[in-house]
Design a protein around this motif. Structure first.
Motif, PDB file in Angstrom:
ATOM      1  N   GLU A 332       0.817  -1.221   0.000  1.00 47.28           N
ATOM      2  CA  GLU A 332       0.000   0.000   0.000  1.00 47.28           C
ATOM      3  C   GLU A 332       0.849   1.269   0.000  1.00 47.28           C
ATOM      4  OE1 GLU A 332      -2.675  -0.388   3.285  1.00 47.28           O
ATOM      5  OE2 GLU A 332      -3.847  -1.960   2.318  1.00 47.28           O
ATOM      6  N   LEU A 333       1.867   1.243  -0.848  1.00 45.98           N
ATOM      7  CA  LEU A 333       2.695   2.426  -1.053  1.00 45.98           C
ATOM      8  C   LEU A 333       2.298   3.092  -2.362  1.00 45.98           C
ATOM      9  CD1 LEU A 333       6.163   0.888  -0.107  1.00 45.98           C
ATOM     10  CD2 LEU A 333       4.749   2.380   1.330  1.00 45.98           C
ATOM     11  N   SER A 334       2.627   4.351  -2.491  1.00 46.18           N
ATOM     12  CA  SER A 334       2.326   5.043  -3.733  1.00 46.18           C
ATOM     13  C   SER A 334       3.122   4.427  -4.877  1.00 46.18           C
ATOM     14  CB  SER A 334       2.669   6.534  -3.610  1.00 46.18           C
ATOM     15  OG  SER A 334       4.044   6.702  -3.307  1.00 46.18           O
ATOM     16  N   GLY A 335       2.645   4.603  -6.088  1.00 44.76           N
ATOM     17  CA  GLY A 335       3.272   3.995  -7.249  1.00 44.76           C
ATOM     18  C   GLY A 335       4.692   4.456  -7.456  1.00 44.76           C
ATOM     19  N   PRO A 336       5.452   3.732  -8.267  1.00 49.03           N
ATOM     20  CA  PRO A 336       6.846   4.101  -8.506  1.00 49.03           C
ATOM     21  C   PRO A 336       6.961   5.512  -9.078  1.00 49.03           C
ATOM     22  CG  PRO A 336       6.366   1.912  -9.386  1.00 49.03           C
ATOM     23  CD  PRO A 336       5.051   2.531  -9.017  1.00 49.03           C
ATOM     24  N   GLN A 337       7.951   6.239  -8.604  1.00 50.91           N
ATOM     25  CA  GLN A 337       8.258   7.562  -9.133  1.00 50.91           C
ATOM     26  C   GLN A 337       9.381   7.454 -10.153  1.00 50.91           C
ATOM     27  OE1 GLN A 337       9.093   9.374  -5.133  1.00 50.91           O
ATOM     28  NE2 GLN A 337       7.945  11.094  -5.997  1.00 50.91           N
ATOM     29  N   SER A 338       9.444   8.417 -11.043  1.00 54.94           N
ATOM     30  CA  SER A 338      10.614   8.511 -11.890  1.00 54.94           C
ATOM     31  C   SER A 338      11.806   8.856 -11.007  1.00 54.94           C
ATOM     32  CB  SER A 338      10.428   9.592 -12.955  1.00 54.94           C
ATOM     33  OG  SER A 338      10.403  10.882 -12.352  1.00 54.94           O
ATOM     34  N   TRP A 339      12.998   8.520 -11.500  1.00 55.31           N
ATOM     35  CA  TRP A 339      14.203   8.826 -10.733  1.00 55.31           C
ATOM     36  C   TRP A 339      14.316  10.325 -10.491  1.00 55.31           C
ATOM     37  CZ3 TRP A 339      17.424   7.192  -7.366  1.00 55.31           C
ATOM     38  CH2 TRP A 339      18.688   7.768  -7.210  1.00 55.31           C
ATOM     39  N   SER A 340      14.011  11.136 -11.486  1.00 55.20           N
ATOM     40  CA  SER A 340      14.139  12.587 -11.319  1.00 55.20           C
ATOM     41  C   SER A 340      13.176  13.107 -10.262  1.00 55.20           C
ATOM     42  CB  SER A 340      13.916  13.302 -12.650  1.00 55.20           C
ATOM     43  OG  SER A 340      12.621  13.029 -13.160  1.00 55.20           O
ATOM     44  N   ASP A 341      11.953  12.569 -10.226  1.00 56.05           N
ATOM     45  CA  ASP A 341      11.003  13.005  -9.194  1.00 56.05           C
ATOM     46  C   ASP A 341      11.426  12.517  -7.815  1.00 56.05           C
ATOM     47  OD1 ASP A 341       9.409  14.366 -10.982  1.00 56.05           O
ATOM     48  OD2 ASP A 341       7.956  12.738 -11.210  1.00 56.05           O
ATOM     49  N   LEU A 342      11.928  11.284  -7.762  1.00 57.23           N
ATOM     50  CA  LEU A 342      12.363  10.745  -6.478  1.00 57.23           C
ATOM     51  C   LEU A 342      13.478  11.596  -5.883  1.00 57.23           C
ATOM     52  CD1 LEU A 342      12.531   8.636  -4.228  1.00 57.23           C
ATOM     53  CD2 LEU A 342      13.984   7.261  -5.729  1.00 57.23           C
ATOM     54  N   ILE A 343      14.521  11.884  -6.672  1.00 58.66           N
ATOM     55  CA  ILE A 343      15.649  12.618  -6.095  1.00 58.66           C
ATOM     56  C   ILE A 343      15.310  14.088  -5.864  1.00 58.66           C
ATOM     57  CG2 ILE A 343      17.336  11.021  -7.018  1.00 58.66           C
ATOM     58  CD1 ILE A 343      18.081  13.144  -9.098  1.00 58.66           C
ATOM     59  N   HIS A 344      14.360  14.619  -6.630  1.00 58.49           N
ATOM     60  CA  HIS A 344      13.919  15.978  -6.293  1.00 58.49           C
ATOM     61  C   HIS A 344      13.309  15.978  -4.896  1.00 58.49           C
ATOM     62  CE1 HIS A 344      10.858  19.147  -5.878  1.00 58.49           C
ATOM     63  NE2 HIS A 344      11.810  19.898  -6.415  1.00 58.49           N
ATOM     64  N   GLY A 345      12.497  14.978  -4.618  1.00 56.07           N
ATOM     65  CA  GLY A 345      11.876  14.916  -3.297  1.00 56.07           C
ATOM     66  C   GLY A 345      12.860  14.690  -2.174  1.00 56.07           C
ATOM     67  N   THR A 346      13.813  13.792  -2.385  1.00 55.66           N
ATOM     68  CA  THR A 346      14.781  13.526  -1.314  1.00 55.66           C
ATOM     69  C   THR A 346      15.751  14.697  -1.126  1.00 55.66           C
ATOM     70  OG1 THR A 346      16.179  12.309  -2.891  1.00 55.66           O
ATOM     71  CG2 THR A 346      14.650  11.024  -1.540  1.00 55.66           C
ATOM     72  N   LYS A 347      16.135  15.339  -2.214  1.00 56.72           N
ATOM     73  CA  LYS A 347      17.005  16.506  -2.083  1.00 56.72           C
ATOM     74  C   LYS A 347      16.266  17.668  -1.413  1.00 56.72           C
ATOM     75  CE  LYS A 347      19.587  17.404  -5.760  1.00 56.72           C
ATOM     76  NZ  LYS A 347      19.888  17.550  -7.207  1.00 56.72           N
ATOM     77  N   ARG A 348      15.004  17.821  -1.746  1.00 61.45           N
ATOM     78  CA  ARG A 348      14.233  18.882  -1.092  1.00 61.45           C
ATOM     79  C   ARG A 348      14.059  18.576   0.393  1.00 61.45           C
ATOM     80  NH1 ARG A 348      11.486  24.039  -2.080  1.00 61.45           N
ATOM     81  NH2 ARG A 348      11.443  24.539   0.141  1.00 61.45           N
ATOM     82  N   MET A 349      13.888  17.310   0.726  1.00 61.17           N
ATOM     83  CA  MET A 349      13.802  16.925   2.135  1.00 61.17           C
ATOM     84  C   MET A 349      15.083  17.303   2.877  1.00 61.17           C
ATOM     85  SD  MET A 349      13.500  13.082   3.760  1.00 61.17           S
ATOM     86  CE  MET A 349      15.225  12.745   3.417  1.00 61.17           C
ATOM     87  N   ILE A 350      16.232  17.051   2.245  1.00 63.43           N
ATOM     88  CA  ILE A 350      17.507  17.409   2.867  1.00 63.43           C
ATOM     89  C   ILE A 350      17.619  18.917   3.008  1.00 63.43           C
ATOM     90  CG2 ILE A 350      20.011  17.395   2.537  1.00 63.43           C
ATOM     91  CD1 ILE A 350      18.796  14.674   3.362  1.00 63.43           C
ATOM     92  N   ALA A 351      17.245  19.650   1.964  1.00 60.72           N
ATOM     93  CA  ALA A 351      17.321  21.114   2.016  1.00 60.72           C
ATOM     94  C   ALA A 351      16.420  21.683   3.110  1.00 60.72           C
ATOM     95  CB  ALA A 351      16.947  21.701   0.661  1.00 60.72           C
ATOM     96  N   ASP A 352      15.299  21.019   3.358  1.00 61.91           N
ATOM     97  CA  ASP A 352      14.339  21.510   4.346  1.00 61.91           C
ATOM     98  C   ASP A 352      14.601  20.977   5.752  1.00 61.91           C
ATOM     99  OD1 ASP A 352      13.000  22.948   2.418  1.00 61.91           O
ATOM    100  OD2 ASP A 352      11.532  21.366   2.018  1.00 61.91           O
TER     101      ASP A 352
END
Length: 810
Positions: A332-352
């Motif tokens: 019950e996880l959200s569907g696979p993300q593209s690599w670019s979307d995934l790393i945008h999210g993780t990098k934004r998490m680090i920045a925040d």
């Protein structure tokens, strides 16, 4: 000037000091190594196994053998003809134990009057003239109320006005502060401000290495700081103790290019390699190493990505993608993300989160008209999250900013105006904010991608490696040849590697996991069976953890439990470092326990099924690396199977006695089978290294060899100017189709001999079934070169499998 034909990385620490390194010098020479490559040697924090937390740049660490130990090592190395390469750390210093770092201690003692006040990259104004130390377990008022801080006014040479104590932390008192009426007044009178540790991410006022608060950034761009930080290193160069240097994390420096010029001048132009992570390796648009840098090349992660992907079956991508999607649905996880979307999210998490302090420092350096309002911090964080490479080097690299700004504006149209206002300031080479922005993109990239997204993108673990883009699933043979030819043309002395102290998995773990791309349906079924025995409840993480178990098997339970904890917390999905999820981690550790309990037979059976194919990949990858363009670096112990996981697992002790014994047996005429011992890899490694060292004239160019026939997709090779490399790829598919059939390699005319088996052959059309009858790889040299004294011992020659040219070529 001397340049190496190969290097061999040794991790120097208290348990394996410089005298221990001296003891293995003769073995390294016999192995065929040209230079010994040492981890950082300068004095580091007590107990440090890695040495990247230097506390005193003026002396070699006594725990690692000290100056006398280094002299003994150099003497031993020179006696057998080894060059010496040493890793250095100019970006930061260790400050976790202030009393061990004379620079940091003096700064805490004297504040802005210290001679080292400018050595560290501190925002004094933001700290109201004090450096902030986030070492408290709670807010200061709570700590004081509990009486946890004490003042000791006893003077010492190091602390003439006494010390402040907080549990294990000991800090110097400022002049006159010990005489104040109460502890609170004394604390407030120091040149440092004590903070609750959880405030470090937002309120720190000094630059650090990534998010490691105990590693404080050093301003080596200042000439006086550079001179004092490098005095000992320069001595090594001037006294002929070293032949070259490796520079750790140059991207953290204010101006890496200028630093490398200064370093080259200081050490007399000795070769210098840089730990530069280049993005988009193994693609048709790889990031280029700055051509103006005074460097011999990188430490080799770009080559790692190319070699890994040419051994991966592109047909497996869709099956593994489908498996990942199924695992997400099942849990019950959200569907696979593209690599670019995934790393945008993780990098934004680090920045925040853990990079907020760094971003707020950028805001403080903006012109007032740009920093006004709350949007500047948000806009900076968004640009950082969209930045496509580790960093730029203004005025070069403007295209990266253009790309980042366009993506950030598209993702956040509400910030478009704030982003546009930042562009001219961030492009201004004279501005402080532009310089600091370039120093901040790297930490956001490293922490967001390598230390987070790599643990979330789990379809094939061998793709998530330092410097690699896991969305680039494979590389065809033509692309591989273009990449290797480019290295030969542009950076022929750049290091190449398959394993380092920073890789997420040892090379032979990855080689075994590469097999899964040839059998995605089989792996999906096997993973389902294993998850039926034990599951963490998070499907993609189950895939990651069971791959680690399969790839490193038979690793010990202790190693796998440590890996599981680090991987899950770095992923920061189901658990994390700051707030561990005890329930999830209990299930996670139960998976590891199951591998040694109810799932043991399943694990043993599947490993036995894929082990031979994994070993074929291992030998192929090793020979491609050792004989390809660049200078091959062999990580300690990886001449046998290297099944390490992420650090600190990859710094385990190496059994050099075993390796000496096996090498002696091989030199006495033993042709080892490909089995659990790894001796076949030792054969390949030693013969390739010796050939490169003793016959450099055979490695002067790069020309692909033509492989023809029904199974040509499974073979590849190249001619280095007399040394011919032939390797097998996709071994499962090769076996499934019944072997090589009529497949052949087109050899240059002449008489050739395989230095691995002694097989002799003539140039022309050579069937691979005849050449690769013993090992899945071959290393051919001109037959006229082979003498009993060269590469093969007399016993080797007597045991040659001599095959006539007519028989091989008919």
């Amino acid at each position: 000037m001397r340049h190496p034909s190969s290097t061999y990385r040794l991790q120097i620490r208290a348990a394996f000091d410089l005298d221990a390194a001296a003891d293995v010098s003769e073995y390294l020479h016999k192995l065929g190594v040209d230079w010994a490559y040492l981890s950082p040697l300068l004095r580091a924090t007590t107990g440090s196994d890695h040495g990247y937390d230097v506390v005193d740049p003026a002396l070699i660490d006594p725990a690692r053998g000290g100056g006398a130990g280094f002299d003994r090592f150099v003497t031993a190395a020179r006696e057998v003809g080894l060059g010496v390469l040493v890793d250095i750390v100019p970006n930061h210093m260790g400050v976790s134990v202030p009393a061990e770092n004379p620079w940091w201690w003096d700064l805490l003692l004297r504040g802005r009057e210290s001679r080292y006040a400018q050595a560290f990259d501190i925002d004094w104004e933001f700290g109201a003239g004090r450096v902030r130390l986030p070492i408290l377990g709670a807010d200061l008022d709570e700590v004081l109320a509990a009486g946890e801080i004490t003042i000791d006014s006893t003077p010492t040479d190091a602390a003439p006005f006494g010390v402040l104590r907080y549990y294990d932390h000991v800090l110097p008192l400022a002049d006159g502060s010990a005489d104040l009426a109460d502890v609170r007044a004394a604390v407030d009178a120091q040149h440092y401000e004590l903070l609750f540790w959880q405030r470090e991410a937002t309120e720190l006022n000094y630059r650090r290495f990534f998010a490691v608060t105990t590693l404080a950034g050093v301003r080596v761009e200042l000439p006086l700081v550079f001179a004092e930080a490098h005095a000992e290193i320069i001595r090594w160069a001037h006294e002929g103790l070293i032949d070259g240097l490796r520079v750790d994390h140059p991207d953290g420096l204010a101006d890496p290019g200028a630093y490398l010029v200064a370093l080259s001048d200081a050490i007399g132009g000795l070769p210098v390699w840089v730990e530069k992570i280049l993005e988009h390796s193994a693609t048709d648009h790889p990031e280029a190493l700055p051509s103006w840098w005074h460097t011999t090349g990188t430490t080799g992660y770009d080559a790692l990505a190319e070699i890994e992907r040419v051994l991966i079956d592109p047909a497996g991508a869709s099956g593994l993608d489908a498996l990942d999607a199924e695992l997400r649905r099942d849990t019950e996880l959200s569907g696979p993300q593209s690599w670019s979307d995934l790393i945008h999210g993780t990098k934004r998490m680090i920045a925040d989160s853990i990079q907020v302090a760094e971003i707020r420092r950028l805001v403080r350096t903006l012109p007032a008209e740009v920093s006004a309002g709350a949007e500047a911090e948000d806009a900076l964080a968004e640009i950082l999250a969209c930045y496509p490479v580790y960093r730029s080097y203004l005025p070069a690299g403007g295209e990266f900013m253009t790309q980042a700004v366009a993506e950030a504006s598209e993702r956040r149209p509400d910030l478009a105006d704030a982003i546009a206002a930042l562009v001219p300031v961030l492009a201004d080479t004279s501005s402080e904010v532009a310089r600091r922005f370039q120093q901040t993109t790297g930490p956001v990239m490293a922490k967001g991608v390598e230390d987070t997204a790599f643990y979330r993108y789990t379809r094939l673990g061998s793709l998530t490696e330092v410097g690699g883009d896991p969305s680039v699933f494979s590389l065809d043979v033509g692309g591989f040849h273009r990449a290797f030819a480019a290295r030969q043309a542009s950076w022929p002395l750049s290091l190449t590697t398959l394993s380092t102290h920073d890789t997420k998995r040892g090379e032979d773990v990855r080689a075994r996991l590469d097999v899964l791309a040839e059998m995605p349906e089989r792996w999906a079924g096997m993973l389902g069976e294993l998850r039926g025995v034990a599951s963490s409840g998070h499907g993609p993480f189950d895939a990651l953890l069971w791959q680690a178990i399969i790839g490193s098997w038979p690793a010990t339970p202790e190693r796998l439990h440590a890996y599981a904890e680090k991987a899950a917390r770095e992923a920061a999905e189901a658990t994390g470092w700051w707030q561990p999820n005890a329930e999830f981690e209990q299930r996670m550790h139960a998976v590891v326990d199951a591998a040694y309990g109810p799932a043991r037979d399943v694990v043993d059976g599947f490993v036995a099924e894929i082990a031979a194919a994994g070993w074929s990949n291992s030998l192929g990858a090793k020979l491609l690396q050792l004989t390809g363009p660049g200078v091959p670096d062999v990580y300690q112990g990886s001449e046998l199977w290297e099944t390490s996981l992420v650090d600190p697992d990859n710094r385990r002790a190496v059994d050099f006695d075993l390796r000496r014994t096996l090498l002696a047996d091989i030199d006495a005429g033993w042709h080892p089978e490909i089995d659990e011992s790894g001796a076949a890899k030792l054969l390949v490694t030693s013969r390739a290294l010796r050939l490169r060292r003793d016959h450099p004239e055979l490695f002067t160019k790069y020309t692909p060899l033509e492989v023809v026939g029904e199974a040509s997709a499974h073979g590849m090779g190249f001619d280095r100017g007399g040394a011919l490399t032939i390797a097998t790829r996709l071994p499962v598919g090769l076996a499934a189709r019944g072997g090589w059939g009529d497949t052949a390699v087109m050899l240059p005319e002449g008489a050739w001999v395989d230095v691995l088996t002694g097989t002799q052959c003539a140039g022309g059309i050579l069937p691979l079934s005849a050449l690769l009858h013993t090992y899945p790889v071959a290393l051919l040299t001109p037959a006229a070169l082979l003498t009993p004294a060269a590469l093969l011992t007399p016993a080797d020659v007597s045991l040659m499998q001599v095959v006539s040219a007519e028989e091989l070529n008919k």
